[in-house]
Design a protein around this motif. Structure first.
Motif, PDB file in Angstrom:
ATOM      1  N   VAL A 163       0.818  -1.207   0.000  1.00 38.94           N
ATOM      2  CA  VAL A 163       0.000   0.000   0.000  1.00 38.94           C
ATOM      3  C   VAL A 163       0.854   1.260   0.000  1.00 38.94           C
ATOM      4  O   VAL A 163       2.015   1.250   0.413  1.00 38.94           O
ATOM      5  CB  VAL A 163      -0.949   0.039   1.220  1.00 38.94           C
ATOM      6  N   VAL A 164       0.248   2.331  -0.472  1.00 44.51           N
ATOM      7  CA  VAL A 164       0.807   3.667  -0.311  1.00 44.51           C
ATOM      8  C   VAL A 164       0.037   4.308   0.843  1.00 44.51           C
ATOM      9  O   VAL A 164      -1.166   4.564   0.721  1.00 44.51           O
ATOM     10  CB  VAL A 164       0.647   4.517  -1.581  1.00 44.51           C
ATOM     11  N   PRO A 165       0.681   4.554   1.995  1.00 40.22           N
ATOM     12  CA  PRO A 165      -0.028   5.088   3.158  1.00 40.22           C
ATOM     13  C   PRO A 165      -0.157   6.613   3.102  1.00 40.22           C
ATOM     14  O   PRO A 165       0.800   7.341   3.370  1.00 40.22           O
ATOM     15  CB  PRO A 165       0.852   4.651   4.330  1.00 40.22           C
ATOM     16  N   LEU A 166      -1.333   7.090   2.766  1.00 44.10           N
ATOM     17  CA  LEU A 166      -1.609   8.526   2.731  1.00 44.10           C
ATOM     18  C   LEU A 166      -2.326   8.871   4.031  1.00 44.10           C
ATOM     19  O   LEU A 166      -3.548   8.796   4.129  1.00 44.10           O
ATOM     20  CB  LEU A 166      -2.456   8.882   1.515  1.00 44.10           C
ATOM     21  N   ASP A 167      -1.563   9.238   5.027  1.00 40.98           N
ATOM     22  CA  ASP A 167      -2.077   9.381   6.387  1.00 40.98           C
ATOM     23  C   ASP A 167      -2.699  10.762   6.612  1.00 40.98           C
ATOM     24  O   ASP A 167      -2.219  11.560   7.429  1.00 40.98           O
ATOM     25  CB  ASP A 167      -0.941   9.134   7.385  1.00 40.98           C
ATOM     26  N   ILE A 168      -3.770  11.023   5.867  1.00 38.52           N
ATOM     27  CA  ILE A 168      -4.480  12.303   5.946  1.00 38.52           C
ATOM     28  C   ILE A 168      -5.975  12.017   5.871  1.00 38.52           C
ATOM     29  O   ILE A 168      -6.414  11.242   5.017  1.00 38.52           O
ATOM     30  CB  ILE A 168      -4.081  13.253   4.800  1.00 38.52           C
ATOM     31  N   ALA A 169      -6.753  12.634   6.740  1.00 36.40           N
ATOM     32  CA  ALA A 169      -8.214  12.500   6.702  1.00 36.40           C
ATOM     33  C   ALA A 169      -8.835  13.686   5.970  1.00 36.40           C
ATOM     34  O   ALA A 169      -8.187  14.712   5.753  1.00 36.40           O
ATOM     35  CB  ALA A 169      -8.768  12.401   8.120  1.00 36.40           C
ATOM     36  N   ASN A 170     -10.083  13.517   5.565  1.00 34.68           N
ATOM     37  CA  ASN A 170     -10.881  14.600   4.973  1.00 34.68           C
ATOM     38  C   ASN A 170     -10.237  15.183   3.707  1.00 34.68           C
ATOM     39  O   ASN A 170     -10.119  16.398   3.547  1.00 34.68           O
ATOM     40  CB  ASN A 170     -11.109  15.723   5.992  1.00 34.68           C
ATOM     41  N   ILE A 171      -9.833  14.307   2.800  1.00 35.64           N
ATOM     42  CA  ILE A 171      -9.218  14.756   1.551  1.00 35.64           C
ATOM     43  C   ILE A 171     -10.312  15.022   0.525  1.00 35.64           C
ATOM     44  O   ILE A 171     -11.105  14.131   0.198  1.00 35.64           O
ATOM     45  CB  ILE A 171      -8.234  13.696   1.016  1.00 35.64           C
ATOM     46  N   ASP A 172     -10.352  16.252   0.018  1.00 36.93           N
ATOM     47  CA  ASP A 172     -11.388  16.578  -0.962  1.00 36.93           C
ATOM     48  C   ASP A 172     -10.871  16.419  -2.390  1.00 36.93           C
ATOM     49  O   ASP A 172      -9.675  16.278  -2.634  1.00 36.93           O
ATOM     50  CB  ASP A 172     -11.960  17.980  -0.727  1.00 36.93           C
ATOM     51  N   ILE A 196      -7.195  16.111  -4.604  1.00 36.79           N
ATOM     52  CA  ILE A 196      -6.866  14.948  -5.425  1.00 36.79           C
ATOM     53  C   ILE A 196      -6.455  15.397  -6.830  1.00 36.79           C
ATOM     54  O   ILE A 196      -5.439  14.952  -7.361  1.00 36.79           O
ATOM     55  CB  ILE A 196      -8.066  13.974  -5.493  1.00 36.79           C
ATOM     56  N   ILE A 197      -7.238  16.302  -7.424  1.00 41.54           N
ATOM     57  CA  ILE A 197      -6.889  16.851  -8.736  1.00 41.54           C
ATOM     58  C   ILE A 197      -7.350  18.315  -8.771  1.00 41.54           C
ATOM     59  O   ILE A 197      -8.545  18.585  -8.875  1.00 41.54           O
ATOM     60  CB  ILE A 197      -7.501  16.031  -9.905  1.00 41.54           C
ATOM     61  N   PRO A 198      -6.436  19.266  -8.615  1.00 43.52           N
ATOM     62  CA  PRO A 198      -6.798  20.686  -8.603  1.00 43.52           C
ATOM     63  C   PRO A 198      -7.520  21.104  -9.883  1.00 43.52           C
ATOM     64  O   PRO A 198      -7.292  20.555 -10.964  1.00 43.52           O
ATOM     65  CB  PRO A 198      -5.444  21.387  -8.476  1.00 43.52           C
ATOM     66  N   LYS A 199      -8.395  22.093  -9.742  1.00 48.26           N
ATOM     67  CA  LYS A 199      -9.300  22.482 -10.829  1.00 48.26           C
ATOM     68  C   LYS A 199      -8.592  22.951 -12.093  1.00 48.26           C
ATOM     69  O   LYS A 199      -9.140  22.832 -13.193  1.00 48.26           O
ATOM     70  CB  LYS A 199     -10.248  23.582 -10.347  1.00 48.26           C
ATOM     71  N   GLN A 200      -7.361  23.463 -11.994  1.00 46.14           N
ATOM     72  CA  GLN A 200      -6.678  23.957 -13.191  1.00 46.14           C
ATOM     73  C   GLN A 200      -6.266  22.844 -14.144  1.00 46.14           C
ATOM     74  O   GLN A 200      -5.868  23.103 -15.280  1.00 46.14           O
ATOM     75  CB  GLN A 200      -5.453  24.796 -12.814  1.00 46.14           C
ATOM     76  N   PHE A 201      -6.390  21.582 -13.697  1.00 47.60           N
ATOM     77  CA  PHE A 201      -5.987  20.462 -14.547  1.00 47.60           C
ATOM     78  C   PHE A 201      -7.184  19.683 -15.096  1.00 47.60           C
ATOM     79  O   PHE A 201      -7.041  18.532 -15.512  1.00 47.60           O
ATOM     80  CB  PHE A 201      -5.068  19.518 -13.766  1.00 47.60           C
ATOM     81  N   LEU A 202      -8.350  20.299 -15.112  1.00 51.95           N
ATOM     82  CA  LEU A 202      -9.550  19.600 -15.555  1.00 51.95           C
ATOM     83  C   LEU A 202      -9.840  19.800 -17.039  1.00 51.95           C
ATOM     84  O   LEU A 202     -10.919  19.465 -17.507  1.00 51.95           O
ATOM     85  CB  LEU A 202     -10.774  20.059 -14.729  1.00 51.95           C
ATOM     86  N   LYS A 203      -8.896  20.331 -17.762  1.00 57.83           N
ATOM     87  CA  LYS A 203      -9.139  20.697 -19.151  1.00 57.83           C
ATOM     88  C   LYS A 203      -8.641  19.663 -20.155  1.00 57.83           C
ATOM     89  O   LYS A 203      -8.768  19.858 -21.369  1.00 57.83           O
ATOM     90  CB  LYS A 203      -8.485  22.051 -19.448  1.00 57.83           C
ATOM     91  N   GLY A 226     -12.389  11.805  -0.742  1.00 55.46           N
ATOM     92  CA  GLY A 226     -13.168  12.132  -1.934  1.00 55.46           C
ATOM     93  C   GLY A 226     -14.346  13.046  -1.691  1.00 55.46           C
ATOM     94  O   GLY A 226     -15.283  13.103  -2.498  1.00 55.46           O
ATOM     95  N   ILE A 227     -14.309  13.800  -0.589  1.00 54.29           N
ATOM     96  CA  ILE A 227     -15.388  14.752  -0.317  1.00 54.29           C
ATOM     97  C   ILE A 227     -15.236  15.979  -1.216  1.00 54.29           C
ATOM     98  O   ILE A 227     -14.269  16.120  -1.936  1.00 54.29           O
ATOM     99  CB  ILE A 227     -15.394  15.181   1.173  1.00 54.29           C
ATOM    100  N   GLY A 228     -16.205  16.874  -1.153  1.00 54.33           N
ATOM    101  CA  GLY A 228     -16.141  18.092  -1.958  1.00 54.33           C
ATOM    102  C   GLY A 228     -16.912  17.946  -3.255  1.00 54.33           C
ATOM    103  O   GLY A 228     -17.946  17.276  -3.309  1.00 54.33           O
ATOM    104  N   SER A 229     -16.410  18.547  -4.318  1.00 49.40           N
ATOM    105  CA  SER A 229     -17.112  18.530  -5.600  1.00 49.40           C
ATOM    106  C   SER A 229     -17.170  17.111  -6.164  1.00 49.40           C
ATOM    107  O   SER A 229     -16.382  16.246  -5.797  1.00 49.40           O
ATOM    108  CB  SER A 229     -16.420  19.458  -6.604  1.00 49.40           C
ATOM    109  N   SER A 230     -18.103  16.903  -7.064  1.00 49.66           N
ATOM    110  CA  SER A 230     -18.353  15.559  -7.589  1.00 49.66           C
ATOM    111  C   SER A 230     -17.499  15.219  -8.802  1.00 49.66           C
ATOM    112  O   SER A 230     -17.788  14.254  -9.503  1.00 49.66           O
ATOM    113  CB  SER A 230     -19.836  15.417  -7.967  1.00 49.66           C
TER     114      SER A 230
END
Length: 200
Positions: free
Chosen positions: A11-20, A24-31, A78-82
Motif C-alpha cells: 500500500v501507499v499510506p496517505l495518512d491524511i483524513a478529509n481529503i477533498d 486529489i486533482i486541482p481544478k486547473q488540470f480539468l481541461k 473524496g469529499i467536496g465537488s463531484s
C-alpha cells in the motif's frame, strides 16, 4: 473497462483524513480531453512546490512506494465537488484499490464506474494497517470479498451491483448495451402498438 477480480500489492499510506477532490486533482488540470493524462497532476499541491519541484516529504514522491497499486487513506476521502476527474487521476497514476474508513458517496460510485475498487473498513482496522502493515503484501480477493495479509484475513462488504460491474469489467453504459436484444424487442413491440393505435 478491465475486469477486476484480485490484486496483490503493498500500500501507499496517505495518512491524511478529509481529503477533498480539489486536493486529489486541482481544478486547473480539468481541461484535458479524455480520461487519461491526469496521473501526473494527482495531489499536485502536495507533491510539488511553487517551482514545480517534487517535495521530498510527500509519500507519493518516495521511491519506497513507487509502483504500489493500493492507496491506504483515512476518513472522508473524496469529499467536496463531484468531479469524476479525481477518479481518473487516481486510476491514471496506477491505483486500482483504495482502502479507507469512509468515502463521499458520489466519489465511491464514480470509482466503481471506472474500475477502481473502494473498500471500507472500520477505523481500528485501518489504524492497524497504518501502524503495522504498510510494508506487507495485501492480497485483494473481490470474489471472496477478502483482504489477506500473511495469515490474517479481513472480510469486507460491497454492493452486489457494483461488485458485478467490477468483476465483469462493465459500467452502466456497457451494462445497458448487454440488454440490447431485450430493448429492441420492447421497442419493436411498442412500435407495433403505436402503429395499430394510429390506424384506429
Amino acid at each position: 473497462m478491465e475486469p477486476f477480480k484480485n490484486l496483490t500489492s503493498k500500500v501507499v499510506p496517505l495518512d491524511i483524513a478529509n481529503i477533498d477532490t480539489d486536493q486529489i486533482i486541482p481544478k486547473q488540470f480539468l481541461k484535458l480531453l479524455g480520461k487519461t493524462g491526469y496521473g501526473e497532476y494527482l495531489f499536485f499541491n502536495w507533491r510539488y512546490d511553487q517551482q514545480g519541484k517534487p517535495l521530498e516529504d510527500f509519500v507519493l514522491n518516495s521511491s519506497l512506494f513507487s509502483g504500489r497499486q493500493i492507496l491506504l487513506t483515512r476518513e472522508n476521502f473524496g469529499i467536496g465537488s463531484s468531479r469524476e476527474h479525481a477518479v481518473w487521476a487516481l486510476k491514471d497514476y496506477g491505483f486500482k484499490v483504495i482502502l479507507g474508513v469512509s468515502f463521499a458517496d458520489i466519489f465511491y460510485n464514480n470509482c466503481s464506474k471506472n474500475g477502481v475498487l473502494v473498500i471500507k473498513m472500520d477505523k481500528n482496522t485501518i489504524e492497524d494497517f497504518f501502524s503495522s502493515k504498510t510494508n506487507e503484501n495485501f492480497e485483494i480477493d473481490l470474489i471472496q470479498q477478502q483482504i489477506k495479509i500473511n495469515s490474517k484475513v479481513f472480510d469486507f462488504d460491497i454492493d452486489p451491483t457494483l461488485k458485478s460491474y467490477l468483476v465483469n469489467g462493465l459500467d452502466e453504459i456497457s451494462k445497458t448495451l448487454e440488454l440490447g436484444n431485450h430493448i429492441k424487442k420492447y421497442e419493436d413491440k411498442h412500435k407495433v402498438s403505436v402503429e395499430t393505435e394510429s390506424m384506429i
